[in-house]
Design an enzyme around this catalytic site. Structure first.
Site, short mmCIF file in Angstrom:
data_model
loop_
_atom_site.label_atom_id
_atom_site.label_comp_id
_atom_site.label_asym_id
_atom_site.label_seq_id
_atom_site.Cartn_x
_atom_site.Cartn_y
_atom_site.Cartn_z
N ASN A 1 0.83 -1.20 0.00
CA ASN A 1 0.00 0.00 0.00
C ASN A 1 0.87 1.26 0.00
O ASN A 1 0.40 2.34 0.32
CB ASN A 1 -0.91 0.02 1.23
CG ASN A 1 -1.77 -1.23 1.33
OD1 ASN A 1 -2.39 -1.63 0.36
ND2 ASN A 1 -1.80 -1.85 2.50
N HIS B 1 -14.25 -1.83 6.18
CA HIS B 1 -13.07 -2.51 6.72
C HIS B 1 -13.34 -3.14 8.09
O HIS B 1 -14.14 -2.64 8.87
CB HIS B 1 -11.96 -1.48 6.85
CG HIS B 1 -10.61 -2.03 7.13
ND1 HIS B 1 -10.02 -1.96 8.37
CD2 HIS B 1 -9.72 -2.65 6.32
CE1 HIS B 1 -8.82 -2.51 8.32
NE2 HIS B 1 -8.60 -2.93 7.08
N GLU C 1 -15.90 3.67 3.65
CA GLU C 1 -14.60 4.03 3.11
C GLU C 1 -14.83 4.94 1.92
O GLU C 1 -15.89 4.87 1.29
CB GLU C 1 -13.84 2.76 2.67
CG GLU C 1 -13.40 1.92 3.83
CD GLU C 1 -12.94 0.52 3.45
OE1 GLU C 1 -12.18 0.39 2.48
OE2 GLU C 1 -13.35 -0.42 4.14
N SER D 1 -10.96 -0.86 0.12
CA SER D 1 -9.64 -1.46 0.23
C SER D 1 -9.44 -2.68 -0.66
O SER D 1 -8.34 -2.93 -1.12
CB SER D 1 -9.35 -1.83 1.68
OG SER D 1 -10.27 -2.80 2.14
N ASP E 1 -13.60 6.76 6.13
CA ASP E 1 -12.27 6.15 6.22
C ASP E 1 -11.56 6.34 4.88
O ASP E 1 -11.94 5.75 3.88
CB ASP E 1 -12.44 4.66 6.57
CG ASP E 1 -11.12 3.92 6.68
OD1 ASP E 1 -10.08 4.48 6.29
OD2 ASP E 1 -11.15 2.76 7.15
N HIS F 1 -7.26 4.47 1.82
CA HIS F 1 -6.67 4.24 0.49
C HIS F 1 -6.81 5.44 -0.44
O HIS F 1 -6.66 5.32 -1.65
CB HIS F 1 -7.28 2.98 -0.14
CG HIS F 1 -6.99 1.77 0.67
ND1 HIS F 1 -5.81 1.06 0.56
CD2 HIS F 1 -7.69 1.18 1.67
CE1 HIS F 1 -5.82 0.07 1.43
NE2 HIS F 1 -6.95 0.12 2.12
N LYS G 1 0.08 3.92 4.81
CA LYS G 1 -0.07 3.52 3.41
C LYS G 1 0.65 4.57 2.54
O LYS G 1 1.86 4.61 2.56
CB LYS G 1 -1.54 3.28 3.11
CG LYS G 1 -1.97 2.00 3.85
CD LYS G 1 -3.42 1.67 3.87
CE LYS G 1 -3.60 0.35 4.64
NZ LYS G 1 -4.93 0.15 5.19
C1 LIG Z 1 -5.38 -0.38 6.55
C2 LIG Z 1 -6.74 0.09 6.83
C3 LIG Z 1 -7.11 0.53 8.11
C4 LIG Z 1 -6.22 0.41 9.29
O1 LIG Z 1 -5.15 1.29 9.26
P1 LIG Z 1 -3.80 0.84 9.98
O2 LIG Z 1 -3.08 2.12 10.20
O3 LIG Z 1 -3.10 -0.06 9.03
O4 LIG Z 1 -4.17 0.14 11.25
C5 LIG Z 1 -8.37 1.06 8.27
N1 LIG Z 1 -9.24 1.11 7.25
C6 LIG Z 1 -8.93 0.67 6.02
C7 LIG Z 1 -9.93 0.76 4.93
C8 LIG Z 1 -7.68 0.13 5.78
O5 LIG Z 1 -7.39 -0.34 4.58
#
Ligand SMILES: *Cc1c(COP(=O)(O)O)cnc(C)c1O
Length: 391
Positions: free
Chosen positions: A48, A134, A178, A182, A207, A210, A241
């Site tokens: 990522n 997620h 999101e 993801s 969220d 990505h 990421k």
């Molecule tokens: C990776 C991810 C998270 C968590 O983030 P981290 O910092 O890796 O714990 C939360 N939501 C989504 C959609 C993700 O892909």
């Protein structure tokens, strides 16, 4: 009575028998477009690290300077004596970048989701999640004790029904989605979601894990790119990421952050992130907003366009909107693993994503691109996919 070892042996057999066994690979190189493991080098289409910042010298320099000044460990939780200058500087940089009053950093994005939902919601409230949200949001919703409802993926009509139901029921209502999903890289219909949550007096948590770093004039994310940032109560992202470091963050009002500092157990009862990691994240956030960040985004989108055209010519469907994530649906779990192995023999690392991460029989290769891939890497991948994938 069954002993501990015997019981775990049975549990593990069940996982193996279902074809769902997972194990760790030890990576013997830095994170980048090329990785080494098992003594071999692979072109890496699985990270990522979308802008290639994970091993960028500017982040490394920030770490070394922070270690000189603040050492390695933060030594305590933020509310005791672990709230170091690096954390505050990162939070100011995040709030400025996202155009919000305040920001708060958690050890991970996973912890951030938990902190928000458990602080804002309780037994009398409702949380409405997109079907593909997620795991961090699903678990957080369950932990909050609120009534959990799920709307069909990106389906505004279904969301509206649930909002109507929740409004009649009373209590607080929070919608969570999101912005870029993801597993499939598709986009949420943000304008529609924002309009609906406003019409029904609900709150929205978005969220942007990505999307941060990739969309919008300064890489703020999809909400900012669509001009919706100010209408979203809670914006969440990760610094692990595209930003190239680690930790999670929340951006929003000063009151939201004050409430989280006072109530979020995953923030309060956890050691503060290493100041070096926060310094690296800040360097990543600054870089993303610079001319170099803009250039990296252009490179990434150029690679994305080339891959989309390439897999399109092989007969794959691609999501409507561009993202750094391209899912190639293969079908059965075993077939996905076999395809992954053929690609791996050819020198490409692309993970097969299987149940329970995605539904059964929707196993896929999840290709992720980075600005650090060369145009040649993409061409080689398209050629290899043409040979390795039987459908
Ligand atoms: C990776 C991810 C998270 C968590 O983030 P981290 O910092 O890796 O714990 C939360 N939501 C989504 C959609 C993700 O892909």
């Amino acid at each position: 009575m069954v002993g501990f070892d015997e019981q775990l042996g049975r549990d593990l057999d069940e996982i193996r028998d279902a074809g769902l066994w997972r194990e760790l690979r030890e990576i013997e190189s830095a994170q980048s477009a090329r990785i080494k493991f098992g003594g071999r080098e692979f072109i890496n289409f699985s990270s990522n690290d979308y802008l290639g910042l994970a091993a960028h010298p500017a982040l490394g320099r920030a770490v070394r300077e922070a270690v000189e000044q603040f050492g390695v460990g933060s030594g305590a939780s933020r509310l005791i004596c672990g709230s170091l200058q690096s954390h505050h500087e990162l939070e100011s940089a995040l709030a400025k970048w996202q155009g919000t009053e305040a920001a708060l950093v958690f050890s991970t994005g996973f912890a951030a989701a938990q902190g928000v939902l458990t602080s804002l919601l309780g037994l009398d409230d409702v949380v409405i999640l997109d079907k593909k949200a997620h795991a961090s949001m699903i678990d957080a919703a369950k932990l909050s004790g609120a009534t959990l409802r799920v709307f069909r993926h990106n389906d505004l009509e279904n969301l509206e029904k649930l909002l109507q139901w929740a409004a009649d029921r009373g209590g607080r209502v929070l919608v969570a989605s999101e912005s870029v999903f993801s597993m499939d890289g598709d986009h949420a219909p943000l304008a529609g979601i924002v309009e609906l949550k406003e019409r029904y007096g609900a709150w929205l948590m978005l969220d942007e894990a990505h999307a941060v770093g990739l969309y919008g004039p300064l890489g703020q994310g999809l909400a900012a790119a669509d001009g919706l940032g100010e209408r979203i109560e809670i914006r969440m992202g990760t610094l692990g990421k595209a930003v190239g470091a680690a930790s999670g963050f929340i951006c929003g009002s000063r009151q939201l952050v004050d409430l989280l500092v006072n109530k979020a157990r995953s923030f309060i009862f956890s050691t503060a992130p290493s100041p070096a990691v926060s310094a690296a994240a800040r360097a990543g956030v600054e870089l993303i907003q610079s001319a170099e960040g803009e250039k990296l985004r252009q490179q990434l989108w150029q690679r994305v366009g080339k891959l989309r055209r390439g897999v399109g010519s092989l007969g794959w469907e691609t999501p409507a909107e561009p993202s750094a994530i391209l899912p190639l649906i293969v079908g059965g779990e075993a077939k996905a693993v076999a395809t992954m192995e053929r690609l791996s023999e050819a020198g490409f690392f692309i993970p097969a994503i299987r149940y329970p991460t995605v539904p059964r029989n929707e196993a896929r290769l999840r290709v992720t691109l980075s600005a650090s891939h060369s145009v040649e890497d993409i061409q080689q991948l398209v050629n290899a996919l043409g040979q390795a994938v039987t459908r």
